[in-house]
Design a protein around this motif. Structure first.
Motif, mmCIF file in Angstrom:
data_model
loop_
_atom_site.group_PDB
_atom_site.id
_atom_site.type_symbol
_atom_site.label_atom_id
_atom_site.label_comp_id
_atom_site.label_asym_id
_atom_site.label_seq_id
_atom_site.Cartn_x
_atom_site.Cartn_y
_atom_site.Cartn_z
ATOM 1 N N VAL A 60 0.862 -1.176 0.000
ATOM 2 C CA VAL A 60 0.000 0.000 0.000
ATOM 3 C C VAL A 60 0.903 1.232 0.000
ATOM 4 C CG1 VAL A 60 -2.007 -1.081 1.080
ATOM 5 C CG2 VAL A 60 -0.201 -0.117 2.523
ATOM 6 N N ILE A 61 0.317 2.402 -0.288
ATOM 7 C CA ILE A 61 1.162 3.574 -0.496
ATOM 8 C C ILE A 61 0.640 4.791 0.261
ATOM 9 C CG2 ILE A 61 1.711 2.712 -2.804
ATOM 10 C CD1 ILE A 61 0.045 5.095 -3.917
ATOM 11 N N SER A 62 1.513 5.789 0.346
ATOM 12 C CA SER A 62 1.135 7.094 0.883
ATOM 13 C C SER A 62 1.275 8.138 -0.220
ATOM 14 C CB SER A 62 2.034 7.471 2.069
ATOM 15 O OG SER A 62 3.344 7.807 1.611
ATOM 16 N N ALA A 63 0.826 9.362 0.077
ATOM 17 C CA ALA A 63 0.958 10.471 -0.865
ATOM 18 C C ALA A 63 1.350 11.726 -0.100
ATOM 19 C CB ALA A 63 -0.356 10.705 -1.621
ATOM 20 N N GLY A 64 2.455 12.349 -0.507
ATOM 21 C CA GLY A 64 2.878 13.559 0.179
ATOM 22 C C GLY A 64 4.219 14.055 -0.312
ATOM 23 N N VAL A 65 4.661 15.177 0.263
ATOM 24 C CA VAL A 65 5.927 15.809 -0.104
ATOM 25 C C VAL A 65 6.797 15.940 1.142
ATOM 26 C CG1 VAL A 65 7.032 17.817 -1.157
ATOM 27 C CG2 VAL A 65 4.742 17.120 -1.902
ATOM 28 N N HIS A 66 7.973 15.390 1.087
ATOM 29 C CA HIS A 66 8.929 15.430 2.192
ATOM 30 C C HIS A 66 9.277 16.879 2.536
ATOM 31 C CE1 HIS A 66 12.728 14.797 4.351
ATOM 32 N NE2 HIS A 66 12.405 13.513 4.466
ATOM 33 N N PRO A 67 9.483 17.182 3.829
ATOM 34 C CA PRO A 67 9.761 18.577 4.196
ATOM 35 C C PRO A 67 11.023 19.160 3.578
ATOM 36 C CG PRO A 67 10.096 17.088 6.070
ATOM 37 C CD PRO A 67 9.373 16.315 5.021
ATOM 38 N N LEU A 68 11.982 18.307 3.202
ATOM 39 C CA LEU A 68 13.235 18.818 2.645
ATOM 40 C C LEU A 68 13.280 18.771 1.124
ATOM 41 C CD1 LEU A 68 15.777 17.322 5.201
ATOM 42 C CD2 LEU A 68 14.942 19.679 5.070
ATOM 43 N N HIS A 69 12.193 18.334 0.504
ATOM 44 C CA HIS A 69 12.171 18.266 -0.954
ATOM 45 C C HIS A 69 11.821 19.632 -1.537
ATOM 46 C CE1 HIS A 69 11.828 16.468 -4.913
ATOM 47 N NE2 HIS A 69 10.682 17.117 -5.069
ATOM 48 N N ARG A 70 12.642 20.083 -2.468
ATOM 49 C CA ARG A 70 12.387 21.370 -3.108
ATOM 50 C C ARG A 70 11.412 21.189 -4.273
ATOM 51 N NH1 ARG A 70 18.394 24.223 -3.467
ATOM 52 N NH2 ARG A 70 18.976 23.938 -1.273
ATOM 53 N N VAL A 71 10.416 22.057 -4.332
ATOM 54 C CA VAL A 71 9.433 22.002 -5.401
ATOM 55 C C VAL A 71 9.331 23.372 -6.061
ATOM 56 C CG1 VAL A 71 8.101 20.150 -4.327
ATOM 57 C CG2 VAL A 71 7.538 22.520 -3.802
ATOM 58 N N ALA A 72 8.958 23.359 -7.315
ATOM 59 C CA ALA A 72 8.803 24.628 -8.030
ATOM 60 C C ALA A 72 7.578 25.382 -7.537
ATOM 61 C CB ALA A 72 8.691 24.364 -9.532
ATOM 62 N N GLU A 73 6.547 24.626 -7.176
ATOM 63 C CA GLU A 73 5.309 25.228 -6.689
ATOM 64 C C GLU A 73 4.769 24.373 -5.551
ATOM 65 O OE1 GLU A 73 0.880 26.530 -8.346
ATOM 66 O OE2 GLU A 73 2.474 25.941 -9.737
ATOM 67 N N GLU A 74 4.461 24.998 -4.431
ATOM 68 C CA GLU A 74 3.972 24.253 -3.282
ATOM 69 C C GLU A 74 2.600 23.647 -3.577
ATOM 70 O OE1 GLU A 74 5.374 23.438 -0.314
ATOM 71 O OE2 GLU A 74 7.216 24.276 -1.158
ATOM 72 N N PRO A 75 2.396 22.378 -3.216
ATOM 73 C CA PRO A 75 1.094 21.751 -3.476
ATOM 74 C C PRO A 75 0.007 22.339 -2.583
ATOM 75 C CG PRO A 75 2.461 20.304 -2.145
ATOM 76 C CD PRO A 75 3.336 21.454 -2.549
#
Length: 275
Positions: A60-75
């Motif tokens: 099974v899986i999760s969905a999210g963005v790690h606190p240290l991951h850089r993104v071009a636009e915040e989700p």
């Protein structure tokens, strides 16, 4: 039965298994690891993790963005929710706060974390939290934006017992990784002894943090057994008891994973009133 409650199946070093993810999972299954929660680090990871889950009944899986991951636009909250729903995630994360490393400003992490917590609450899914050197801010946001009836987990926990107890009071679980086996991890072994067993989970965080005696190698889901063995030794109980309780804890927290549980496990959960 063991559950690896936090592994990065899309990031494993599969060189020991001729590049075959199924071979790595089979090695774990041979050691009675019968459920895997594959953790997303970015929302872009989630479709690929969904493909892995569709190919393996015990993933099974999760969905999210790690606190240290850089993104071009915040989700946005809606983007997180839509991603989780589209790919049948059983949890939101990993998310949280990490003030140990530079790279993503604390205020950016704070807002990202808040959005994940809101998404988790609105979807009624537990949240998987990464926290490091951010005790007060992490607890404040948990208090403000989470429902104790839904809860979540502080994964790969390395903070102090007081923080663990406060999180438990708010409906959270504490997950221990291979760090508990490290020679210099006396404080983590104290946690292994003192956190209530019905609030503990076990994980590998593979491919990171391989436990003793595999330290220095790329970690694998099969080595969650060594984490359980260390906890059992510290508590003076059997490995079977740790396996049974942490498995029960997993399905109590990640209720959406129950349909994917082995049939005998579902029967046991039903008999105990958990489902």
């Amino acid at each position: 039965m063991f559950v690896d409650s936090h592994c990065h199946l899309d990031r494993l070093d599969l060189s020991a298994h001729d590049g075959d993810l199924n071979a790595a999972l089979e090695a774990a299954r041979a050691r009675h690891v019968r459920q895997f929660l594959a953790i997303a680090v970015t929302l872009e990871d989630v479709p690929g993790l969904g493909e892995i889950a569709r190919a393996h009944d015990d993933v099974v899986i999760s969905a999210g963005v790690h606190p240290l991951h850089r993104v071009a636009e915040e989700p946005t909250v809606e983007a997180i929710k839509e991603c989780a729903e589209a790919h049948e995630a059983v949890a939101i994360g990993e998310t949280g706060l990490d003030y140990h490393y530079e790279g993503v400003a604390p205020e950016v992490q704070h807002e990202r974390f808040r959005r994940h917590l809101i998404a988790a609450t609105e979807l009624e899914l537990p949240v998987i939290i990464h926290t490091r050197e951010a005790r007060e801010d992490t607890l404040a946001l948990i208090r403000e934006h989470t429902d104790p009836a839904i809860g979540g987990v502080l994964h790969c926990f390395t903070e102090d017992l007081d923080m663990a107890r406060e999180a438990v009071r708010h409906g959270f679980y504490i997950s221990l990784s291979g760090i508990v086996t490290f020679r210099n991890a006396k404080a983590i072994r104290e946690l292994a002894r003192k956190v209530p067993l019905d609030r503990l989970l076990i994980e590998t965080d593979s491919p990171y943090l391989a436990p003793v005696p595999h330290r220095g190698k790329p970690n694998e889901p099969q080595w969650v057994v060594e984490v359980a063995e260390c906890i059992a030794e510290e508590r003076g109980i059997s490995v079977d008891e740790v396996a049974m309780q942490t498995t029960s804890n997993f399905y109590r927290l990640f209720k959406a994973a129950v349909p994917e549980a082995p049939s005998d496990v579902k029967e046991s959960l039903a008999q105990s009133g958990l489902i």
